[in-house]
Scaffold this motif. Structure first.
Motif, PDB file in Angstrom:
ATOM      1  N   THR A  60       0.848  -1.194   0.000  1.00  0.00           N
ATOM      2  CA  THR A  60       0.000   0.000   0.000  1.00  0.00           C
ATOM      3  C   THR A  60       0.885   1.245   0.000  1.00  0.00           C
ATOM      4  O   THR A  60       2.077   1.168   0.343  1.00  0.00           O
ATOM      5  N   THR A 101      -8.704  -1.287  -3.138  1.00  0.00           N
ATOM      6  CA  THR A 101      -8.793  -1.401  -1.676  1.00  0.00           C
ATOM      7  C   THR A 101      -7.973  -0.335  -0.922  1.00  0.00           C
ATOM      8  O   THR A 101      -8.509   0.327  -0.027  1.00  0.00           O
ATOM      9  N   ASN A 157      -9.669   2.332   1.567  1.00  0.00           N
ATOM     10  CA  ASN A 157      -9.321   2.402   2.991  1.00  0.00           C
ATOM     11  C   ASN A 157      -8.789   3.775   3.374  1.00  0.00           C
ATOM     12  O   ASN A 157      -9.002   4.233   4.495  1.00  0.00           O
ATOM     13  N   TYR A 173      -6.656   3.265   9.607  1.00  0.00           N
ATOM     14  CA  TYR A 173      -6.879   1.839   9.286  1.00  0.00           C
ATOM     15  C   TYR A 173      -6.265   0.999  10.406  1.00  0.00           C
ATOM     16  O   TYR A 173      -5.107   1.211  10.784  1.00  0.00           O
ATOM     17  N   GLN A 219      -3.484  -5.280   4.158  1.00  0.00           N
ATOM     18  CA  GLN A 219      -4.750  -5.156   3.438  1.00  0.00           C
ATOM     19  C   GLN A 219      -4.797  -6.230   2.352  1.00  0.00           C
ATOM     20  O   GLN A 219      -3.789  -6.887   2.081  1.00  0.00           O
ATOM     21  N   THR A 260      -8.054  -8.165   7.696  1.00  0.00           N
ATOM     22  CA  THR A 260      -7.012  -7.726   6.742  1.00  0.00           C
ATOM     23  C   THR A 260      -7.248  -8.194   5.307  1.00  0.00           C
ATOM     24  O   THR A 260      -6.655  -7.654   4.379  1.00  0.00           O
ATOM     25  N   ASN A 314     -14.420  -3.499   3.675  1.00  0.00           N
ATOM     26  CA  ASN A 314     -13.305  -2.834   4.347  1.00  0.00           C
ATOM     27  C   ASN A 314     -13.762  -1.938   5.485  1.00  0.00           C
ATOM     28  O   ASN A 314     -13.037  -1.775   6.464  1.00  0.00           O
ATOM     29  N   GLN A 370     -13.493  -3.645   8.611  1.00  0.00           N
ATOM     30  CA  GLN A 370     -12.192  -3.749   9.289  1.00  0.00           C
ATOM     31  C   GLN A 370     -12.212  -2.896  10.557  1.00  0.00           C
ATOM     32  O   GLN A 370     -11.605  -3.250  11.569  1.00  0.00           O
TER      33      GLN A 370
END
Ligand code: ARG
Ligand code: ZN
Length: 477
Positions: A239, A267, A271, A281, A286, A302, A324, A327
């Protein structure tokens, strides 16, 4: 890993009372309770110990569906224990407690209770290590009459809510006892084995087989711990903020592959947006897994899993936003009881509204209003209570849609500033633990004093029938 659980239901008190009576009758040390006392799932979880880590070490052969190996549980006792239960349905070959063989009874009543009697009683507050060795074909195993394990042509999936752990590892199967995980699964070279967190390494100890080592370093609920074995295209990326981003696409996605990738590869961007709404986050990695083998999606910690049909009509970033958002709402802050499911689904659905507004589609206010306007007062939809839907309606549309409209009704009442302060404070103070609807209500009352928050949530979550005022307040429309 148990945090304080505030708010105690009558059933939980009854379970505690029953435990006390049993231990008096048997004279201390008594047995651990066979349940945490969650009224929706009476067999879920157990009493008498608190797990801190699971080390799952397995071999899986897709051609025979044989799953074998050991799970090592590191726990601390919370009472003196003559015996204790784990939740598990597979055939067990041995149980060691602190390196000494224990006697056990495995799923004898078909209710997924593994009863372990150590050679000597365990002291209260003591560290305990339990090694369970097992070998079975999970697709043949029924617990309370059903199976959650999914066998596919080239592998298998351990993905379900609220119960999946008992088909592949022994556990204290309730979100109130989170733990960290090492999941190591050896599979034939022709397939991959996916789980949560970080891929620590792959190893090859014998010809034709590869062992995949996954690790979750933050508290994780048992049902959010997943296993996917099969032929997948696996992509290992990073990421923008430097976390592992692992995605996997089933080899048989066909026409859905393009849309699935166009969605799941977003994603990190999704996020990043959600973090502006809820706070940072919460986890170390992820990702996402897309498979044709299930017809739903699940917010595995995750690394959510998506049934491929979620992308059959084209790309679906909204679905990625939903899983997500979990999460934060569901994974980092898990339900204290399964009746608290609104805290998961109401907020994950509302996150879809926030995402929609963010990308210039319908606004959150419009989407919440649509739920209200599109269902007439006599629609049975309005009879399901998002705040206590019952175990058989836990994933009813009302929990999602009326639940999301309820979130917007709260926002309308307290205003944007206090609303997002409530969400961020909830996340910051409950991170890694669990929460109950009552805790959330109390927090909202504290942040927005003088507003009738409790009364509003009572109407939206606990009162049958269509609320008189819509989610944008009594004056809107
Ligand atoms: N929490 C999931 C979601 O809304 C729903 C899972 C429903 N469970 C099932 N076995 N279909 O994202
Ligand atoms: Zn959901």
């Amino acid at each position: 890993m148990r945090r304080t659980v505030r708010g105690t239901s009558t059933a939980a008190l009854a379970a505690v009372a029953a435990t006390l009576l049993t231990s008096v009758a048997a004279a201390a040390p008594g047995p651990g309770a066979p349940s945490v006392g969650d009224p929706y799932y009476p067999n879920a979880g157990n009493g008498g110990y608190d797990v801190s880590h699971y080390d799952i070490r397995l071999t899986y052969q897709p051609t025979t569906d044989v799953l074998s190996g050991t799970t090592t549980i590191t726990a601390t006792t919370t009472q003196e224990l003559s015996r204790f239960n784990l939740d598990f349905g597979l055939r067990v070959s041995s149980v060691l407690v602190n390196n000494v063989a224990a006697t056990f009874s495995a799923n004898a009543a078909g209710d997924g209770e593994l009863v372990v009697t150590p050679a000597r009683p365990l002291a209260k507050g003591a560290p305990v290590t339990v090694v369970v060795a097992y070998n079975d074909r999970p697709s043949t195993v029924k617990i309370n009459g059903f199976t959650s394990w999914v066998k596919t042509a080239d592998g298998a999936l351990a993905v379900n809510e609220p119960e999946i752990a008992s088909w592949w590892y022994p556990s204290n199967d309730h979100p109130t006892d989170k733990a960290t995980f090492d999941v190591s699964v050896e599979v034939p070279d022709s397939v991959v084995a996916l789980s949560n967190g970080t891929l620590v390494r792959t190893t090859k100890n014998r010809t034709g087989w590869t062992r995949w080592w996954w690790r979750s370093t933050q508290p994780q609920a048992t049902y959010l711990t997943s296993l996917e074995v099969g032929k997948f295209e696996v992509n290992r990326q990073t990421t923008p903020d430097g976390k592992p981003f692992v995605t996997a696409y089933g080899a048989d996605l066909g026409d859905s592959l393009g849309a699935a990738k166009a969605s799941v590869e977003r994603t990190p961007e999704i996020n990043e947006f959600l973090a502006t709404q809820f706070g940072p986050y919460p986890f170390e990695a992820q990702g996402g897994v897309v498979t044709t083998a299930i017809g739903f999606a699940l917010e595995n910690q995750t690394r959510p899993v998506y049934g491929a049909r979620g992308f059959i009509a084209g790309s679906n970033a909204s679905l990625v936003a939903h899983e997500n958002a979990h999460q934060w709402f569901g994974d980092s802050v898990a339900v204290g009881r399964w009746s608290d499911i609104w805290l998961n689904e109401g907020f994950a659905t509302y996150a879809q509204y926030l995402w929609s507004e963010h990308v210039g589609e319908g606004t959150a206010a419009e989407l919440a209003q649509y739920v209200y306007d599109s269902k007439p007062a006599d629609d049975p939809f309005w009879q399901v209570l998002p705040g206590d839907p019952g175990a058989d309606r836990q994933f009813d549309a009302a929990v999602y849609d009326r639940g999301a409209a309820a979130v917007h009704a709260l926002r309308s009442q307290v205003g944007d500033e206090k609303f997002f302060q409530i969400l961020k404070t909830w996340q910051a103070t409950k991170k890694g633990g669990t929460g109950r609807i009552e805790d959330f209500t109390a927090l909202a009352e504290r942040i927005a004093p003088g507003r009738p928050v409790r009364q509003l949530l009572k109407v939206w979550l606990y009162t049958p029938g269509k609320p008189f005022a819509g989610p944008n307040g009594p004056t809107a429309r």
